[in-house]
Design a protein around this motif. Sequence first.
Motif, mmCIF file in Angstrom:
data_model
loop_
_atom_site.group_PDB
_atom_site.id
_atom_site.type_symbol
_atom_site.label_atom_id
_atom_site.label_comp_id
_atom_site.label_asym_id
_atom_site.label_seq_id
_atom_site.Cartn_x
_atom_site.Cartn_y
_atom_site.Cartn_z
ATOM 1 N N ASP A 91 1.017 9.991 -0.507
ATOM 2 C CA ASP A 91 2.235 9.740 0.264
ATOM 3 C C ASP A 91 2.112 10.388 1.635
ATOM 4 O OD1 ASP A 91 3.411 8.397 -1.823
ATOM 5 O OD2 ASP A 91 4.965 9.886 -2.216
ATOM 6 N N ALA A 127 -1.843 6.187 0.562
ATOM 7 C CA ALA A 127 -1.576 5.023 -0.278
ATOM 8 C C ALA A 127 -0.197 4.432 -0.012
ATOM 9 C CB ALA A 127 -1.682 5.405 -1.753
ATOM 10 N N ARG A 128 0.720 5.291 0.466
ATOM 11 C CA ARG A 128 2.108 4.859 0.617
ATOM 12 C C ARG A 128 2.738 5.633 1.774
ATOM 13 N NH1 ARG A 128 6.534 5.648 -4.235
ATOM 14 N NH2 ARG A 128 6.065 7.837 -3.840
ATOM 15 N N VAL A 130 6.204 6.872 3.682
ATOM 16 C CA VAL A 130 7.578 7.242 3.336
ATOM 17 C C VAL A 130 8.366 7.397 4.636
ATOM 18 C CG1 VAL A 130 9.018 8.970 2.191
ATOM 19 C CG2 VAL A 130 6.680 8.559 1.376
ATOM 20 N N PHE A 149 8.724 -2.110 4.091
ATOM 21 C CA PHE A 149 9.373 -0.989 3.403
ATOM 22 C C PHE A 149 10.457 -1.498 2.469
ATOM 23 C CE2 PHE A 149 7.476 1.401 6.820
ATOM 24 C CZ PHE A 149 7.192 2.615 6.232
ATOM 25 N N ASP A 152 14.508 2.822 -1.550
ATOM 26 C CA ASP A 152 14.587 3.332 -2.907
ATOM 27 C C ASP A 152 16.023 3.751 -3.221
ATOM 28 O OD1 ASP A 152 13.134 4.384 -5.388
ATOM 29 O OD2 ASP A 152 14.143 6.194 -4.666
ATOM 30 N N PHE A 166 9.943 3.285 0.962
ATOM 31 C CA PHE A 166 8.500 3.368 0.760
ATOM 32 C C PHE A 166 7.832 2.049 1.118
ATOM 33 C CE2 PHE A 166 10.576 6.155 -2.303
ATOM 34 C CZ PHE A 166 9.927 7.359 -2.078
ATOM 35 N N CYS A 167 6.572 2.159 1.558
ATOM 36 C CA CYS A 167 5.770 0.970 1.861
ATOM 37 C C CYS A 167 4.323 1.270 1.493
ATOM 38 C CB CYS A 167 5.876 0.627 3.346
ATOM 39 S SG CYS A 167 4.961 -0.855 3.839
ATOM 40 N N THR A 168 3.778 0.495 0.579
ATOM 41 C CA THR A 168 2.372 0.649 0.206
ATOM 42 C C THR A 168 1.498 -0.095 1.212
ATOM 43 O OG1 THR A 168 2.327 -1.338 -1.152
ATOM 44 C CG2 THR A 168 2.978 0.742 -2.252
ATOM 45 N N ARG A 169 0.216 0.167 1.153
ATOM 46 C CA ARG A 169 -0.735 -0.575 1.997
ATOM 47 C C ARG A 169 -0.580 -2.076 1.787
ATOM 48 N NH1 ARG A 169 -5.013 1.751 4.171
ATOM 49 N NH2 ARG A 169 -5.211 3.985 3.858
ATOM 50 N N GLU A 170 -0.457 -2.459 0.518
ATOM 51 C CA GLU A 170 -0.366 -3.876 0.186
ATOM 52 C C GLU A 170 0.923 -4.497 0.730
ATOM 53 O OE1 GLU A 170 -3.155 -1.682 -2.153
ATOM 54 O OE2 GLU A 170 -0.980 -1.361 -2.059
ATOM 55 N N GLN A 171 2.018 -3.763 0.637
ATOM 56 C CA GLN A 171 3.285 -4.274 1.162
ATOM 57 C C GLN A 171 3.203 -4.447 2.678
ATOM 58 O OE1 GLN A 171 5.487 -1.110 -0.762
ATOM 59 N NE2 GLN A 171 6.738 -2.610 -1.866
#
Length: 181
Positions: A91, A127-128, A130, A149, A152, A166-171
């Motif tokens: 994170d 990875a994510r 915030v 994003f 949550d 939150f936002c992941t690499r994939e998102q």
Amino acid sequence: MSTATTTTFVPVDPDADAALLHAWVTHPRSVYWQMQDATVEDVRTEYARIAADPHHRAFLGHVDGRPALLAEVYDPAHSELAGVYDVLPGDRGMHVLVAPTDTPVHGFTDRAFAAVMRLVLDDPAVARVVVEPDVRNAGIALKNAKAGFVVDRAVELGVKRAALSFCTREQFAASPLGGDL
């Protein structure tokens, strides 16, 4: 007119950049930075504190060679978010401020925001991402959603009620701002 830009980031120099950052963070459009009443010395002190913190970094973003944005990257486990949510390995927290201007350029904020996301995600350990914007900040809520994003929940953080998101690499990669990482 071309929309191609080159964005580079350099660490904030608290002494050299204080006056410029002061103009940005005290601007009426920057109200959510909570520095409206700050002096230049207050801004220098804050960014000197950040520069000395091993878990927090501040960058001045230059677009085509001109200062145009401020980015902060931090470890949420060593921030006011510690204990607010279960921080996961990978994170990384982020703050973005695009310099106020009287002559907006269509799409500039999208490109600036995407550049900051790439700056954060250039670290393979991340990875994510915030973020915790004030829930009243509708503009950044739209920009965050456009970058992938997902909110949550709302959390209390000092003087603000924040939309923990939150936002992941994939998102991000799948978002309108992401494109190719």
